[in-house]
Design a protein around this motif. Structure first.
Motif, PDB file in Angstrom:
ATOM      1  N   ALA A 154       0.813  -1.219   0.000  1.00  0.00           N
ATOM      2  CA  ALA A 154       0.000   0.000   0.000  1.00  0.00           C
ATOM      3  C   ALA A 154       0.843   1.263   0.000  1.00  0.00           C
ATOM      4  O   ALA A 154       0.511   2.243   0.665  1.00  0.00           O
ATOM      5  N   VAL A 155       1.962   1.246  -0.736  1.00  0.00           N
ATOM      6  CA  VAL A 155       2.846   2.405  -0.778  1.00  0.00           C
ATOM      7  C   VAL A 155       2.497   3.333  -1.927  1.00  0.00           C
ATOM      8  O   VAL A 155       2.366   4.546  -1.751  1.00  0.00           O
ATOM      9  N   ALA A 156       2.350   2.759  -3.138  1.00  0.00           N
ATOM     10  CA  ALA A 156       2.109   3.565  -4.336  1.00  0.00           C
ATOM     11  C   ALA A 156       1.709   2.630  -5.472  1.00  0.00           C
ATOM     12  O   ALA A 156       1.903   1.408  -5.382  1.00  0.00           O
ATOM     13  N   PRO A 157       1.154   3.171  -6.566  1.00  0.00           N
ATOM     14  CA  PRO A 157       0.924   2.349  -7.758  1.00  0.00           C
ATOM     15  C   PRO A 157       2.216   1.680  -8.200  1.00  0.00           C
ATOM     16  O   PRO A 157       3.315   2.205  -7.977  1.00  0.00           O
ATOM     17  N   LEU A 158       2.102   0.535  -8.834  1.00  0.00           N
ATOM     18  CA  LEU A 158       3.257  -0.291  -9.157  1.00  0.00           C
ATOM     19  C   LEU A 158       4.333   0.455  -9.943  1.00  0.00           C
ATOM     20  O   LEU A 158       5.527   0.284  -9.693  1.00  0.00           O
ATOM     21  N   GLU A 159       3.936   1.292 -10.898  1.00  0.00           N
ATOM     22  CA  GLU A 159       4.919   1.993 -11.725  1.00  0.00           C
ATOM     23  C   GLU A 159       5.828   2.874 -10.880  1.00  0.00           C
ATOM     24  O   GLU A 159       7.042   2.899 -11.054  1.00  0.00           O
ATOM     25  N   ARG A 160       5.234   3.616  -9.927  1.00  0.00           N
ATOM     26  CA  ARG A 160       6.035   4.477  -9.053  1.00  0.00           C
ATOM     27  C   ARG A 160       6.821   3.649  -8.048  1.00  0.00           C
ATOM     28  O   ARG A 160       7.995   3.921  -7.762  1.00  0.00           O
ATOM     29  N   LEU A 161       6.155   2.640  -7.483  1.00  0.00           N
ATOM     30  CA  LEU A 161       6.798   1.784  -6.492  1.00  0.00           C
ATOM     31  C   LEU A 161       8.036   1.114  -7.060  1.00  0.00           C
ATOM     32  O   LEU A 161       9.082   1.053  -6.413  1.00  0.00           O
ATOM     33  N   ALA A 162       7.940   0.638  -8.293  1.00  0.00           N
ATOM     34  CA  ALA A 162       9.086  -0.015  -8.922  1.00  0.00           C
ATOM     35  C   ALA A 162      10.248   0.949  -9.087  1.00  0.00           C
ATOM     36  O   ALA A 162      11.410   0.571  -8.918  1.00  0.00           O
ATOM     37  N   GLY A 180      -3.862  -5.337  -4.356  1.00  0.00           N
ATOM     38  CA  GLY A 180      -5.254  -5.742  -4.261  1.00  0.00           C
ATOM     39  C   GLY A 180      -5.792  -6.206  -5.594  1.00  0.00           C
ATOM     40  O   GLY A 180      -5.067  -6.752  -6.428  1.00  0.00           O
ATOM     41  N   ASP A 181      -7.067  -5.927  -5.817  1.00  0.00           N
ATOM     42  CA  ASP A 181      -7.741  -6.389  -7.021  1.00  0.00           C
ATOM     43  C   ASP A 181      -7.219  -5.743  -8.296  1.00  0.00           C
ATOM     44  O   ASP A 181      -7.474  -6.234  -9.392  1.00  0.00           O
ATOM     45  N   THR A 182      -6.506  -4.639  -8.162  1.00  0.00           N
ATOM     46  CA  THR A 182      -6.015  -3.919  -9.353  1.00  0.00           C
ATOM     47  C   THR A 182      -4.644  -4.408  -9.811  1.00  0.00           C
ATOM     48  O   THR A 182      -4.049  -3.811 -10.709  1.00  0.00           O
ATOM     49  N   ALA A 183      -4.141  -5.471  -9.223  1.00  0.00           N
ATOM     50  CA  ALA A 183      -2.773  -5.915  -9.495  1.00  0.00           C
ATOM     51  C   ALA A 183      -2.516  -6.162 -10.984  1.00  0.00           C
ATOM     52  O   ALA A 183      -1.517  -5.693 -11.539  1.00  0.00           O
ATOM     53  N   GLU A 184      -3.411  -6.882 -11.637  1.00  0.00           N
ATOM     54  CA  GLU A 184      -3.224  -7.196 -13.058  1.00  0.00           C
ATOM     55  C   GLU A 184      -3.191  -5.915 -13.894  1.00  0.00           C
ATOM     56  O   GLU A 184      -2.362  -5.767 -14.796  1.00  0.00           O
ATOM     57  N   ASP A 185      -4.109  -4.990 -13.596  1.00  0.00           N
ATOM     58  CA  ASP A 185      -4.147  -3.724 -14.332  1.00  0.00           C
ATOM     59  C   ASP A 185      -2.875  -2.921 -14.114  1.00  0.00           C
ATOM     60  O   ASP A 185      -2.342  -2.302 -15.045  1.00  0.00           O
ATOM     61  N   GLU A 186      -2.379  -2.911 -12.867  1.00  0.00           N
ATOM     62  CA  GLU A 186      -1.162  -2.165 -12.567  1.00  0.00           C
ATOM     63  C   GLU A 186       0.039  -2.736 -13.317  1.00  0.00           C
ATOM     64  O   GLU A 186       0.907  -1.993 -13.789  1.00  0.00           O
ATOM     65  N   VAL A 187       0.089  -4.055 -13.431  1.00  0.00           N
ATOM     66  CA  VAL A 187       1.193  -4.688 -14.162  1.00  0.00           C
ATOM     67  C   VAL A 187       1.158  -4.287 -15.631  1.00  0.00           C
ATOM     68  O   VAL A 187       2.194  -3.953 -16.231  1.00  0.00           O
ATOM     69  N   ARG A 188      -0.042  -4.290 -16.220  1.00  0.00           N
ATOM     70  CA  ARG A 188      -0.147  -3.894 -17.632  1.00  0.00           C
ATOM     71  C   ARG A 188       0.270  -2.436 -17.836  1.00  0.00           C
ATOM     72  O   ARG A 188       0.988  -2.104 -18.771  1.00  0.00           O
ATOM     73  N   THR A 189      -0.176  -1.567 -16.917  1.00  0.00           N
ATOM     74  CA  THR A 189       0.160  -0.142 -17.027  1.00  0.00           C
ATOM     75  C   THR A 189       1.648   0.106 -16.859  1.00  0.00           C
ATOM     76  O   THR A 189       2.228   0.980 -17.509  1.00  0.00           O
ATOM     77  N   THR A 217      -2.922 -10.972  -2.585  1.00  0.00           N
ATOM     78  CA  THR A 217      -2.406 -10.851  -3.944  1.00  0.00           C
ATOM     79  C   THR A 217      -1.047 -10.168  -3.920  1.00  0.00           C
ATOM     80  O   THR A 217      -0.902  -9.105  -3.314  1.00  0.00           O
ATOM     81  N   VAL A 218      -0.062 -10.780  -4.551  1.00  0.00           N
ATOM     82  CA  VAL A 218       1.261 -10.169  -4.608  1.00  0.00           C
ATOM     83  C   VAL A 218       1.726 -10.058  -6.060  1.00  0.00           C
ATOM     84  O   VAL A 218       1.410 -10.914  -6.890  1.00  0.00           O
ATOM     85  N   VAL A 219       2.445  -8.989  -6.332  1.00  0.00           N
ATOM     86  CA  VAL A 219       3.122  -8.827  -7.617  1.00  0.00           C
ATOM     87  C   VAL A 219       4.599  -9.105  -7.381  1.00  0.00           C
ATOM     88  O   VAL A 219       5.213  -8.513  -6.489  1.00  0.00           O
ATOM     89  N   ARG A 220       5.149 -10.008  -8.185  1.00  0.00           N
ATOM     90  CA  ARG A 220       6.569 -10.338  -8.073  1.00  0.00           C
ATOM     91  C   ARG A 220       7.271  -9.866  -9.333  1.00  0.00           C
ATOM     92  O   ARG A 220       6.903 -10.254 -10.442  1.00  0.00           O
ATOM     93  N   ALA A 221       8.274  -9.014  -9.147  1.00  0.00           N
ATOM     94  CA  ALA A 221       9.024  -8.461 -10.275  1.00  0.00           C
ATOM     95  C   ALA A 221      10.494  -8.820 -10.107  1.00  0.00           C
ATOM     96  O   ALA A 221      11.172  -8.306  -9.208  1.00  0.00           O
ATOM     97  N   ARG A 222      10.997  -9.716 -10.966  1.00  0.00           N
ATOM     98  CA  ARG A 222      12.380 -10.182 -10.872  1.00  0.00           C
ATOM     99  C   ARG A 222      13.254  -9.419 -11.850  1.00  0.00           C
ATOM    100  O   ARG A 222      12.873  -9.212 -13.013  1.00  0.00           O
ATOM    101  N   VAL A 223      14.427  -9.010 -11.376  1.00  0.00           N
ATOM    102  CA  VAL A 223      15.337  -8.242 -12.231  1.00  0.00           C
ATOM    103  C   VAL A 223      16.434  -9.140 -12.770  1.00  0.00           C
ATOM    104  O   VAL A 223      16.678 -10.247 -12.278  1.00  0.00           O
TER     105      VAL A 223
END
Length: 257
Positions: A154-162, A180-189, A217-223
């Motif tokens: 709950a820090v920020a939208p995924l684009e900013r958080l990343a 939350g429920d917007t995870a898939e949409d945030e990943v696409r954006t 729900t978790v988003v996992r972003a591997r570098v």
């Protein structure tokens, strides 16, 4: 049979109290449950008075906050370093630390009143494997050694958080963010931004089977080899150079010849 209060206001306040630990908490926290209960009491008392958590969140502390955060343990490998970005009142960093003494965790938070609370909790619970650091993610590049895992909730939208979290990773590290429920949409954006930051794989997963309902729900972003991309690699190198120069400078107070 429990008698109902004749004072509606008093009854409403009673409804905002912290309830006992649910069975799921006893199951997942195990021997750490007494410490988790102390932490929950601090959140419900000091945390509310200092504005770290809303009073209406208190009845939902166990299910919505503590359990929702501790299941993140499923997504974090053994024996790694972790940075909890924008830790706030310690969610998810503190619950994770209470069940994973094998981790070395840094709670990163820019606000003084929050870092003060976090330090008090760390000292009270004797969490020797946890360090509290005050600052923003972009300010600690070169100061905080790169970590294996960055966590956030709950820090920020995924684009900013990343943009804040990914540059803190070491090569082939991973950012794991509770969403939350917007995870898939945030990943696409955020797909283009994630690619520029060096993210090579992004997945959305459900975790916490048998502990939380609904699942977390978790988003996992591997570098890959260069977390944060070229711009942040240059910034890290510059910060490291400044740090090395500082370590070679004469000690303060050294007598002049």
């Amino acid at each position: 049979m429990t008698e109902r209060s004749e004072d509606p206001e008093a009854e409403e306040q009673d409804g905002l109290g912290l309830g006992p630990a649910p069975e799921a908490a006893r199951k997942v926290f195990g021997e750490s449950l007494p410490d988790v209960e102390r932490y929950a009491e601090l959140l419900a008392d000091v945390g509310v008075r200092r504005g770290l958590i809303g009073p209406r969140e208190v009845p939902r502390l166990w299910e919505r906050h503590l359990l929702n955060c501790v299941v993140l343990s499923e997504a974090v490998p053994e024996g790694v370093t972790v940075c909890d970005v924008g830790s706030g009142a310690g969610l998810p960093g503190i619950p994770l630390a209470l069940v994973r003494p094998d981790l070395k965790i840094t709670l990163l938070e820019p606000l003084l009143r929050r870092t003060t609370f976090l330090q008090e909790v760390v000292e009270l619970l004797g969490l020797d494997h946890v360090t509290v650091m005050r600052g923003r993610a972009e300010e600690v590049l070169g100061t905080l050694p790169p970590v294996h895992v960055v966590t956030a909730r709950a820090v920020a939208p995924l684009e900013r958080l990343a943009g804040w979290g990914v540059p803190l990773l070491r090569p082939y590290g991973e950012m794991v963010a509770i969403k939350g429920d917007t995870a898939e949409d945030e990943v696409r954006t955020a797909r283009d931004a994630l690619h520029k930051l060096g993210v090579v794989e992004t997945t959305v997963e459900q975790i916490g089977e048998g502990v939380v309902d609904p699942l977390s729900t978790v988003v996992r972003a591997r570098v890959g080899e260069s977390p944060g991309g070229v711009r942040f690699a240059a910034k890290r190198a510059k910060a490291a150079k400044v740090a090395r120069a500082g370590s070679r400078s004469p000690r303060a107070g050294r007598r002049r010849r």
